[in-house]
Motif scaffolding. Structure first.
Motif, PDB file in Angstrom:
ATOM      1  N   GLY A  46      81.489  70.314  51.796  1.00  0.00           N
ATOM      2  CA  GLY A  46      80.955  71.504  51.871  1.00  0.00           C
ATOM      3  C   GLY A  46      79.888  72.120  51.210  1.00  0.00           C
ATOM      4  N   LYS A  47      80.889  72.316  50.321  1.00  0.00           N
ATOM      5  CA  LYS A  47      80.680  73.589  49.162  1.00  0.00           C
ATOM      6  C   LYS A  47      79.515  72.822  48.142  1.00  0.00           C
ATOM      7  CE  LYS A  47      82.728  75.280  45.227  1.00  0.00           C
ATOM      8  NZ  LYS A  47      83.983  76.013  44.607  1.00  0.00           N
ATOM      9  N   GLN A  48      80.176  71.436  48.237  1.00  0.00           N
ATOM     10  CA  GLN A  48      79.052  70.436  47.693  1.00  0.00           C
ATOM     11  C   GLN A  48      78.270  69.825  48.021  1.00  0.00           C
ATOM     12  OE1 GLN A  48      82.186  66.749  47.101  1.00  0.00           O
ATOM     13  NE2 GLN A  48      82.372  67.022  45.441  1.00  0.00           N
ATOM     14  N   GLU A  49      77.743  69.574  49.214  1.00  0.00           N
ATOM     15  CA  GLU A  49      76.786  69.326  50.143  1.00  0.00           C
ATOM     16  C   GLU A  49      75.505  70.576  50.253  1.00  0.00           C
ATOM     17  OE1 GLU A  49      77.784  69.210  53.915  1.00  0.00           O
ATOM     18  OE2 GLU A  49      77.750  67.030  53.429  1.00  0.00           O
ATOM     19  N   ALA A  50      76.309  72.201  49.504  1.00  0.00           N
ATOM     20  CA  ALA A  50      75.113  73.218  49.807  1.00  0.00           C
ATOM     21  C   ALA A  50      75.157  73.029  48.264  1.00  0.00           C
ATOM     22  CB  ALA A  50      76.171  74.293  49.828  1.00  0.00           C
ATOM     23  N   LYS A  51      75.533  72.461  47.145  1.00  0.00           N
ATOM     24  CA  LYS A  51      75.138  73.154  46.257  1.00  0.00           C
ATOM     25  C   LYS A  51      74.063  71.949  45.951  1.00  0.00           C
ATOM     26  CE  LYS A  51      77.248  73.380  41.132  1.00  0.00           C
ATOM     27  NZ  LYS A  51      78.199  72.668  40.679  1.00  0.00           N
ATOM     28  N   LEU A  52      73.988  70.717  46.606  1.00  0.00           N
ATOM     29  CA  LEU A  52      72.985  69.388  46.141  1.00  0.00           C
ATOM     30  C   LEU A  52      71.722  70.258  47.049  1.00  0.00           C
ATOM     31  CD1 LEU A  52      72.256  66.648  45.536  1.00  0.00           C
ATOM     32  CD2 LEU A  52      73.388  66.305  48.113  1.00  0.00           C
ATOM     33  N   ASP A  53      72.384  70.638  47.880  1.00  0.00           N
ATOM     34  CA  ASP A  53      70.816  71.497  48.638  1.00  0.00           C
ATOM     35  C   ASP A  53      70.121  72.440  47.556  1.00  0.00           C
ATOM     36  OD1 ASP A  53      70.802  69.951  50.838  1.00  0.00           O
ATOM     37  OD2 ASP A  53      71.671  71.566  52.000  1.00  0.00           O
ATOM     38  N   ARG A  54      70.848  73.380  46.934  1.00  0.00           N
ATOM     39  CA  ARG A  54      70.508  74.009  46.078  1.00  0.00           C
ATOM     40  C   ARG A  54      69.623  74.036  44.408  1.00  0.00           C
ATOM     41  NH1 ARG A  54      75.090  76.681  46.550  1.00  0.00           N
ATOM     42  NH2 ARG A  54      75.753  76.248  45.099  1.00  0.00           N
ATOM     43  N   ILE A  55      70.361  71.707  43.952  1.00  0.00           N
ATOM     44  CA  ILE A  55      69.191  71.268  43.269  1.00  0.00           C
ATOM     45  C   ILE A  55      68.540  71.002  43.562  1.00  0.00           C
ATOM     46  CG2 ILE A  55      69.834  69.322  41.863  1.00  0.00           C
ATOM     47  CD1 ILE A  55      73.260  69.784  41.933  1.00  0.00           C
ATOM     48  N   THR A  56      68.548  70.362  44.480  1.00  0.00           N
ATOM     49  CA  THR A  56      67.124  69.607  45.029  1.00  0.00           C
ATOM     50  C   THR A  56      66.330  70.541  45.574  1.00  0.00           C
ATOM     51  OG1 THR A  56      68.409  68.148  46.733  1.00  0.00           O
ATOM     52  CG2 THR A  56      66.755  68.249  47.453  1.00  0.00           C
ATOM     53  N   ARG A  57      66.467  71.584  45.484  1.00  0.00           N
ATOM     54  CA  ARG A  57      64.707  72.932  45.650  1.00  0.00           C
ATOM     55  C   ARG A  57      65.154  72.887  44.473  1.00  0.00           C
ATOM     56  NH1 ARG A  57      68.082  74.184  50.119  1.00  0.00           N
ATOM     57  NH2 ARG A  57      69.471  76.292  48.696  1.00  0.00           N
ATOM     58  N   SER A  58      65.673  73.324  43.109  1.00  0.00           N
ATOM     59  CA  SER A  58      65.264  73.541  42.079  1.00  0.00           C
ATOM     60  C   SER A  58      64.735  72.344  41.352  1.00  0.00           C
ATOM     61  CB  SER A  58      66.833  73.567  41.358  1.00  0.00           C
ATOM     62  OG  SER A  58      66.962  74.504  41.773  1.00  0.00           O
ATOM     63  N   CYS A  59      65.102  70.983  41.698  1.00  0.00           N
ATOM     64  CA  CYS A  59      63.655  69.992  41.616  1.00  0.00           C
ATOM     65  C   CYS A  59      62.448  69.714  41.925  1.00  0.00           C
ATOM     66  CB  CYS A  59      64.850  68.226  41.783  1.00  0.00           C
ATOM     67  SG  CYS A  59      66.147  68.073  40.746  1.00  0.00           S
TER      68      CYS A  59
ATOM     69  N   LYS B  21      61.856  69.029  28.551  1.00  0.00           N
ATOM     70  CA  LYS B  21      60.741  70.269  28.150  1.00  0.00           C
ATOM     71  C   LYS B  21      60.603  70.914  28.875  1.00  0.00           C
ATOM     72  CE  LYS B  21      55.714  70.767  25.646  1.00  0.00           C
ATOM     73  NZ  LYS B  21      56.010  72.678  25.680  1.00  0.00           N
ATOM     74  N   VAL B  22      59.568  71.192  30.170  1.00  0.00           N
ATOM     75  CA  VAL B  22      59.453  72.120  31.226  1.00  0.00           C
ATOM     76  C   VAL B  22      61.232  72.746  31.811  1.00  0.00           C
ATOM     77  CG1 VAL B  22      59.018  73.216  33.469  1.00  0.00           C
ATOM     78  CG2 VAL B  22      57.420  71.356  31.893  1.00  0.00           C
ATOM     79  N   LEU B  23      61.881  71.846  32.105  1.00  0.00           N
ATOM     80  CA  LEU B  23      63.728  72.460  32.403  1.00  0.00           C
ATOM     81  C   LEU B  23      64.409  73.636  30.907  1.00  0.00           C
ATOM     82  CD1 LEU B  23      65.310  71.976  34.654  1.00  0.00           C
ATOM     83  CD2 LEU B  23      66.332  70.180  33.454  1.00  0.00           C
ATOM     84  N   SER B  24      63.331  73.635  29.823  1.00  0.00           N
ATOM     85  CA  SER B  24      64.727  74.077  28.707  1.00  0.00           C
ATOM     86  C   SER B  24      63.769  75.480  28.501  1.00  0.00           C
ATOM     87  CB  SER B  24      64.256  73.098  27.125  1.00  0.00           C
ATOM     88  OG  SER B  24      62.469  73.475  26.805  1.00  0.00           O
ATOM     89  N   GLU B  25      62.554  75.634  29.053  1.00  0.00           N
ATOM     90  CA  GLU B  25      62.013  76.642  29.369  1.00  0.00           C
ATOM     91  C   GLU B  25      62.512  77.572  30.274  1.00  0.00           C
ATOM     92  OE1 GLU B  25      58.035  74.936  29.011  1.00  0.00           O
ATOM     93  OE2 GLU B  25      57.769  74.115  27.092  1.00  0.00           O
ATOM     94  N   LEU B  26      63.152  77.067  31.267  1.00  0.00           N
ATOM     95  CA  LEU B  26      63.528  78.306  32.477  1.00  0.00           C
ATOM     96  C   LEU B  26      64.886  78.601  32.479  1.00  0.00           C
ATOM     97  CD1 LEU B  26      62.449  75.513  35.064  1.00  0.00           C
ATOM     98  CD2 LEU B  26      61.319  77.235  34.640  1.00  0.00           C
ATOM     99  N   THR B  27      64.754  79.957  32.148  1.00  0.00           N
ATOM    100  CA  THR B  27      65.594  81.693  32.415  1.00  0.00           C
ATOM    101  C   THR B  27      66.903  80.966  32.997  1.00  0.00           C
ATOM    102  OG1 THR B  27      65.311  82.417  33.522  1.00  0.00           O
ATOM    103  CG2 THR B  27      64.695  82.439  31.384  1.00  0.00           C
ATOM    104  N   THR B  28      66.759  80.234  34.057  1.00  0.00           N
ATOM    105  CA  THR B  28      67.825  79.664  35.499  1.00  0.00           C
ATOM    106  C   THR B  28      67.546  78.658  36.042  1.00  0.00           C
ATOM    107  OG1 THR B  28      67.771  81.015  36.811  1.00  0.00           O
ATOM    108  CG2 THR B  28      68.882  81.869  35.626  1.00  0.00           C
ATOM    109  N   PRO B  29      67.520  77.159  35.353  1.00  0.00           N
ATOM    110  CA  PRO B  29      66.658  76.066  35.832  1.00  0.00           C
ATOM    111  C   PRO B  29      67.368  75.399  37.198  1.00  0.00           C
ATOM    112  CG  PRO B  29      67.777  76.047  33.931  1.00  0.00           C
ATOM    113  CD  PRO B  29      67.932  76.731  34.077  1.00  0.00           C
ATOM    114  N   PHE B  30      68.586  75.450  37.395  1.00  0.00           N
ATOM    115  CA  PHE B  30      68.957  74.974  38.240  1.00  0.00           C
ATOM    116  C   PHE B  30      70.546  76.167  39.042  1.00  0.00           C
ATOM    117  CE2 PHE B  30      67.153  71.646  37.003  1.00  0.00           C
ATOM    118  CZ  PHE B  30      67.214  70.461  37.559  1.00  0.00           C
ATOM    119  N   ALA B  31      69.664  77.282  39.479  1.00  0.00           N
ATOM    120  CA  ALA B  31      70.555  78.164  39.768  1.00  0.00           C
ATOM    121  C   ALA B  31      71.688  77.575  41.614  1.00  0.00           C
ATOM    122  CB  ALA B  31      70.082  79.467  40.179  1.00  0.00           C
TER     123      ALA B  31
END
Length: 164
Positions: free
Chosen positions: A74-87, A154-164
């Motif tokens: 469940g924790k991994q699923e929630a994290k995967l959803d957060r990563i998806t939104r960041s992507c 490049k754009v990812l490196s410019e973000l302060t919190t890329p995949f929060a």
């Protein structure tokens, strides 16, 4: 109803495969695989697809070799959803697509050519199908996956919190 067929698809599905799991080899940072990873942490990696459907086509996959999404905690699923939104936010910033296809192919008959579970994020654009797609069964890529990888990094490196 008319159908267009890609006669090369079966050759790809039944053709010679990389020995072992290609995604596990990316996790292991093996020199014999192309690594288009743009982000990783202790649980997941995000990579540009080497054979993209469109520019910015991403995979999100767990470090651990899993074959079914039901194996995620469940924790991994929630994290995967957060990563998806960041992507999605990253792809919006770099490519500004007008839509997305997001999902999994679980099993060979479902179109999975890699057994290691991975979520696809495919940016979609108006009028993206061309004559080569329809008549020759080929995709016309407007950007190399390696260029996509560099643009996204490049754009990812410019973000302060890329995949929060």
């Amino acid at each position: 109803m008319e159908y267009f067929f890609n006669f090369e698809k079966m050759k790809y599905v039944k053709g010679k495969k990389y020995p072992g799991c290609i995604l596990c080899s990316i996790v292991e940072k093996r020199d014999d695989v192309v690594n288009l990873c743009i982000w990783e942490d202790e649980d997941f990696l995000v990579s540009v697809n080497l054979y993209p459907y469109n520019p910015g086509h991403l995979f999100i996959f767990p470090r651990r070799h899993l074959t079914d999404i039901r194996e995620l905690t469940g924790k991994q699923e929630a994290k995967l959803d957060r990563i998806t939104r960041s992507c999605l936010n990253l792809l919006d910033a770099v490519y500004a697509p007008s839509g997305y296809n997001i999902g999994y192919n679980m099993g060979l008959t479902a179109g999975a050519s890699i057994d290691h579970i991975h979520r696809h994020i495919i940016p979609r654009y108006p009028r993206e199908t061309g004559i080569a797609d329809l008549l020759a069964g080929k995709r016309v890529l407007v950007e190399s996956p390696k260029v996509s990888c560099e643009r996204l990094k490049k754009v990812l490196s410019e973000l302060t919190t890329p995949f929060a």
